[in-house]
Design a protein around this motif. Structure first.
Motif, mmCIF file in Angstrom:
data_model
loop_
_atom_site.group_PDB
_atom_site.id
_atom_site.type_symbol
_atom_site.label_atom_id
_atom_site.label_comp_id
_atom_site.label_asym_id
_atom_site.label_seq_id
_atom_site.Cartn_x
_atom_site.Cartn_y
_atom_site.Cartn_z
ATOM 1 N N ILE A 158 6.011 28.927 -0.383
ATOM 2 C CA ILE A 158 4.810 29.497 0.216
ATOM 3 C C ILE A 158 4.308 28.665 1.387
ATOM 4 C CG2 ILE A 158 2.392 30.118 -0.218
ATOM 5 C CD1 ILE A 158 4.462 31.982 -1.476
ATOM 6 N N THR A 159 4.298 27.339 1.230
ATOM 7 C CA THR A 159 3.709 26.469 2.255
ATOM 8 C C THR A 159 4.742 25.914 3.226
ATOM 9 O OG1 THR A 159 3.955 24.462 0.920
ATOM 10 C CG2 THR A 159 1.951 25.772 0.597
ATOM 11 N N GLY A 160 6.017 25.958 2.838
ATOM 12 C CA GLY A 160 7.045 25.394 3.704
ATOM 13 C C GLY A 160 7.290 23.919 3.477
ATOM 14 N N LEU A 161 6.581 23.294 2.519
ATOM 15 C CA LEU A 161 6.844 21.891 2.209
ATOM 16 C C LEU A 161 8.271 21.738 1.681
ATOM 17 C CD1 LEU A 161 3.518 20.898 0.394
ATOM 18 C CD2 LEU A 161 4.270 20.098 2.630
ATOM 19 N N ASN A 162 8.958 20.708 2.127
ATOM 20 C CA ASN A 162 10.340 20.489 1.707
ATOM 21 C C ASN A 162 10.417 20.287 0.203
ATOM 22 O OD1 ASN A 162 12.653 18.289 1.099
ATOM 23 N ND2 ASN A 162 13.282 19.644 2.763
ATOM 24 N N LEU A 163 11.243 21.108 -0.463
ATOM 25 C CA LEU A 163 11.294 21.114 -1.922
ATOM 26 C C LEU A 163 11.656 19.756 -2.495
ATOM 27 C CD1 LEU A 163 11.332 22.517 -4.681
ATOM 28 C CD2 LEU A 163 13.685 23.211 -4.194
ATOM 29 N N TRP A 164 12.837 19.255 -2.161
ATOM 30 C CA TRP A 164 13.283 18.021 -2.783
ATOM 31 C C TRP A 164 12.554 16.808 -2.228
ATOM 32 C CZ3 TRP A 164 15.323 18.200 -7.256
ATOM 33 C CH2 TRP A 164 16.019 19.348 -7.644
ATOM 34 N N GLY A 165 12.040 16.931 -1.031
ATOM 35 C CA GLY A 165 11.204 15.849 -0.505
ATOM 36 C C GLY A 165 9.952 15.668 -1.337
ATOM 37 N N VAL A 166 9.328 16.794 -1.705
ATOM 38 C CA VAL A 166 8.114 16.735 -2.522
ATOM 39 C C VAL A 166 8.448 16.302 -3.953
ATOM 40 C CG1 VAL A 166 6.220 18.094 -3.479
ATOM 41 C CG2 VAL A 166 6.924 18.433 -1.113
ATOM 42 N N VAL A 167 9.559 16.797 -4.491
ATOM 43 C CA VAL A 167 9.974 16.404 -5.848
ATOM 44 C C VAL A 167 10.141 14.889 -5.932
ATOM 45 C CG1 VAL A 167 11.898 16.460 -7.483
ATOM 46 C CG2 VAL A 167 11.032 18.594 -6.509
ATOM 47 N N VAL A 168 10.879 14.336 -4.977
ATOM 48 C CA VAL A 168 11.126 12.892 -4.982
ATOM 49 C C VAL A 168 9.830 12.130 -4.729
ATOM 50 C CG1 VAL A 168 12.338 11.012 -3.814
ATOM 51 C CG2 VAL A 168 13.537 13.157 -4.305
ATOM 52 N N ALA A 169 9.000 12.620 -3.786
ATOM 53 C CA ALA A 169 7.740 11.938 -3.488
ATOM 54 C C ALA A 169 6.834 11.898 -4.708
ATOM 55 C CB ALA A 169 7.036 12.637 -2.330
ATOM 56 N N GLY A 394 11.076 7.366 -14.573
ATOM 57 C CA GLY A 394 10.632 8.148 -13.419
ATOM 58 C C GLY A 394 11.812 8.763 -12.695
ATOM 59 N N ALA A 395 12.857 7.969 -12.492
ATOM 60 C CA ALA A 395 14.052 8.483 -11.829
ATOM 61 C C ALA A 395 14.745 9.538 -12.676
ATOM 62 C CB ALA A 395 15.010 7.321 -11.537
ATOM 63 N N LEU A 396 14.771 9.343 -14.012
ATOM 64 C CA LEU A 396 15.416 10.309 -14.904
ATOM 65 C C LEU A 396 14.686 11.652 -14.868
ATOM 66 C CD1 LEU A 396 17.580 10.884 -17.057
ATOM 67 C CD2 LEU A 396 15.974 10.015 -18.782
ATOM 68 N N CYS A 397 13.362 11.632 -14.849
ATOM 69 C CA CYS A 397 12.595 12.880 -14.797
ATOM 70 C C CYS A 397 12.821 13.619 -13.483
ATOM 71 C CB CYS A 397 11.104 12.580 -14.995
ATOM 72 S SG CYS A 397 10.695 12.049 -16.674
ATOM 73 N N ILE A 398 12.951 12.882 -12.397
ATOM 74 C CA ILE A 398 13.271 13.518 -11.115
ATOM 75 C C ILE A 398 14.643 14.187 -11.192
ATOM 76 C CG2 ILE A 398 13.766 13.089 -8.673
ATOM 77 C CD1 ILE A 398 11.731 10.815 -8.767
ATOM 78 N N ALA A 399 15.605 13.472 -11.789
ATOM 79 C CA ALA A 399 16.954 14.022 -11.910
ATOM 80 C C ALA A 399 16.977 15.275 -12.780
ATOM 81 C CB ALA A 399 17.894 12.965 -12.487
ATOM 82 N N MET A 400 16.106 15.322 -13.804
ATOM 83 C CA MET A 400 16.072 16.474 -14.703
ATOM 84 C C MET A 400 15.322 17.658 -14.104
ATOM 85 S SD MET A 400 17.769 15.952 -17.459
ATOM 86 C CE MET A 400 17.108 17.253 -18.482
ATOM 87 N N ALA A 401 14.631 17.458 -13.000
ATOM 88 C CA ALA A 401 13.802 18.517 -12.431
ATOM 89 C C ALA A 401 14.616 19.760 -12.078
ATOM 90 C CB ALA A 401 13.065 18.001 -11.196
ATOM 91 N N GLY A 402 15.829 19.549 -11.579
ATOM 92 C CA GLY A 402 16.647 20.697 -11.190
ATOM 93 C C GLY A 402 17.011 21.595 -12.353
ATOM 94 N N LEU A 403 17.137 21.040 -13.549
ATOM 95 C CA LEU A 403 17.520 21.827 -14.710
ATOM 96 C C LEU A 403 16.476 22.873 -15.070
ATOM 97 C CD1 LEU A 403 19.840 21.935 -16.827
ATOM 98 C CD2 LEU A 403 18.436 20.449 -18.260
#
Length: 601
Positions: A158-169, A394-403
């Motif tokens: 909706i906003t155009g914010l980069n998906l994985w950029g925001v996920v990682v941030a 924190g890194a593991l939860c980011i990695a699991m986000a795609g699932l």
């Protein structure tokens, strides 16, 4: 144009500034708490805030922890699609608060434990503790992945914010203040994030009321659209939402979230007195009422605006989870910074949940796995381990986000995860706390069978979603959309075909799809509890549970627990062991060596 369909505005420079400022402000609060606590670098300070927290900030943290970005985005979409039945969860929150405060808090507070799964070893054995901890870690990582990914996906489109950029941030910001500030940082940032979330809802409701001519007009539109039919007393267990599924099933599901979920228990056992611990849950109850009410009103506002032009049917959005961000960009874009503020509200929910989960994951891993292996670790070593584990999880939860992209509607999927895994665990804790004849063999068998049953029905429901006749989605119209060359003629929400099977497609469904797999997701938890307890008691009786050695009475709920509040003493005065009004971690009269504290009689 609001209510007219078509593309909406995108983020302005001011929106980016406001959004970035809010996120940085959140991180700043966490870092400030880290600076304040720099003189006390103990593990207890990191994981439990020194057990000196008070009721109000803990209560707001409890509310924010599970009123996540999923709630900010998913609950208004629930009201838009299905009406106000979800509002009945206010009853569930009340029942949950009473049960948790009066039954579970006194036990965990009295035992003065850091990880609640330590109780399972004290009551049963080490193997059950390890299994319970492992199930909690799996559940929490899955849930946190949904919390990170789903709002990011909706807001990205909706906003155009980069998906994985925001996920990682999102993950990085949480890792920073969890790693440096510990539980105090998590709690105080949750307080700030709670205000931001509620303000975001208020902004949507207020602007919608102005556009629609008042809250009365919004209410009338929803009444005419069938959205206010809240109370359905249909006893059918296959019906997705009814008074019974929400009040009975929902109450037990929320008990499993608040009573035996480490990220929640860790907060109220950090309180300095048992009164503060109990009051944090009752204040949290009011916070939950306010949050769900504002979320539902936001959904009703959205329906009033889009009642004649559903954005999904009009292909302006690709999923129901994008509806509220779409509305925000539609009605608030003319006010620079407000869309950015709302996006910050959604991400405040995400940040609060992720930080709470990471902190809890660190606590159970250190207490249940690492300390038993290396019991002689120094406080400095423990602190470095805590910080390292914060980064890892924190890194593991980011990695699991795609699932989580495979799990469909985020609100229902999130609650289903708790029903499938927390339900059997709650049954296990009930066996230990209330039934003296329950032994380790029976309880472990009950846990495994309960888990198998709920995973069977839960995974089946994901593969073969219930038909619309059970979920009861309400009609939506595109009669006044500017269709252009889309040639839209449907007057109902055609999105059903993307998320649920139609009647015609049901011929390819297995025999259990329209019965067993269609069980309301809110009954997953009660089903698990019944199976776990009944199986556990039967197997315990067969394996000689009633003849086992006498177990320390500290492991069970006592009558004095139910009426135990602050006795009016100061921390330095003698306290009765029957009423541990102050945190026993700081009471020299109650502080025992670990080898003596829970010795079985």
């Amino acid at each position: 144009m609001a209510g007219g369909g078509g593309p909406t505005a995108t983020f302005s420079v001011w929106d980016y500034v406001v959004f970035a400022s809010m996120v940085l402000g959140t991180a700043g609060i966490g870092l400030f708490q880290s600076f304040r606590s720099r003189k006390d670098n103990s593990s207890a300070e990191f994981l439990l805030g020194g057990r000196q927290m008070t009721a109000v900030p803990v209560a707001m943290s409890l509310t924010a922890s599970f009123m996540s970005g999923i709630t900010v985005i998913g609950t208004p979409a629930e009201a838009y699609r299905y009406g106000t039945a979800f509002w009945l969860f206010a009853f569930s929150y009340t029942i949950m608060s009473i049960i948790t405060a009066e039954i579970f808090v006194p036990l965990f507070y009295r035992l003065s434990i850091t990880s609640i799964y330590e109780y399972l070893e004290l009551r049963f054995n080490k193997a059950i503790r390890v299994i319970g901890t492992a199930l909690y870690i799996i559940q929490t990582v899955l849930y946190t992945g949904m919390v990170i990914y789903a709002p990011a996906l909706a807001l990205n489109q909706i906003t155009g914010l980069n998906l994985w950029g925001v996920v990682v941030a999102t993950g990085v910001v949480c890792i920073i203040y969890c790693t440096l500030g510990g539980l105090k940082a998590v709690i105080w940032t949750d307080v700030f994030q709670m205000f931001v979330m509620l303000s975001g809802f208020i902004a949507v409701i207020a602007r919608g009321a102005v556009l629609q001519g008042g809250l009365g007009k919004i209410w009338d539109d929803n009444y005419n659209g069938g959205r206010l039919d809240t109370f359905s007393f249909d006893p059918d267990p296959l019906k997705r939402h009814s008074f019974w599924t929400i009040v009975v099933g929902g109450s037990l599901m929320w008990v499993s979230i608040y009573a035996i979920n480490q990220s929640q228990v860790q907060r109220y056992i950090s309180c300095k007195t048992i009164t503060h611990a109990k009051m944090s849950l009752y204040v949290n109850m009011v916070g939950l009422w306010i949050t769900v009410s504002l979320a539902m009103l936001s959904g009703l506002t959205m329906y009033s605006i889009y009642k004649d032009c559903d954005p999904f049917t009009n292909t302006d959005v690709s999923s129901s989870d994008q509806l509220l961000p779409y509305l925000v960009m539609d009605i608030l874009a003319e006010f620079p910074g407000l869309p950015g503020f709302f996006v910050a509200a959604a991400y405040s929910g995400t940040l609060s949940t992720v930080s709470s989960s990471v902190n809890a994951l660190v606590a159970v891993t250190v207490e249940d796995f690492l300390k038993p292996l290396w019991p002689n670790l120094t406080e400095k070593q423990l602190l470095w381990i805590n910080m390292s584990m914060s980064v890892f999880f924190g890194a593991l939860c980011i990695a699991m986000a795609g699932l989580s992209s495979l799990l469909g509607s985020i609100l229902q999927a999130a609650l289903s995860v708790f029903g499938m895994i927390s339900g059997p665990l709650l049954g296990l804790f009930i066996l230990g706390m209330f039934f003296r004849c329950a032994n380790a063999t029976g309880s472990l068998t009950g846990l495994i069978i309960g888990l198998i049953i709920t995973l069977w029905v839960g995974i089946g429901a994901q593969l073969y979603p219930p038909l619309p006749s059970k979920t009861k989605p309400l009609a939506l119209s595109v009669a006044q959309c500017d269709a252009g060359d889309k040639n839209i003629t449907s007057t109902v929400a055609s999105w059903l075909t993307t998320t649920q099977p139609t009647t015609e497609s049901s011929f390819a469904r297995p025999a259990l799809a329209d019965s067993w797999y269609s069980l309301s997701y809110l009954y997953f938890c009660p089903l698990a509890i019944l199976v776990t307890i009944s199986t556990g008691l039967i197997v315990s009786a067969i394996s000689g549970g009633c003849k086992q050695e006498k177990i320390n009475s500290e492991m069970f709920i006592r009558k004095t627990d139910l009426i135990c509040f602050d006795c009016g003493r100061t921390r330095t005065e003698n306290l009765s062991s029957d009423c541990p009004s102050h945190n026993p971690q700081f009471n020299n009269n109650l502080k025992l060596k670990d080898s003596e504290k829970f010795t079985k009689l």
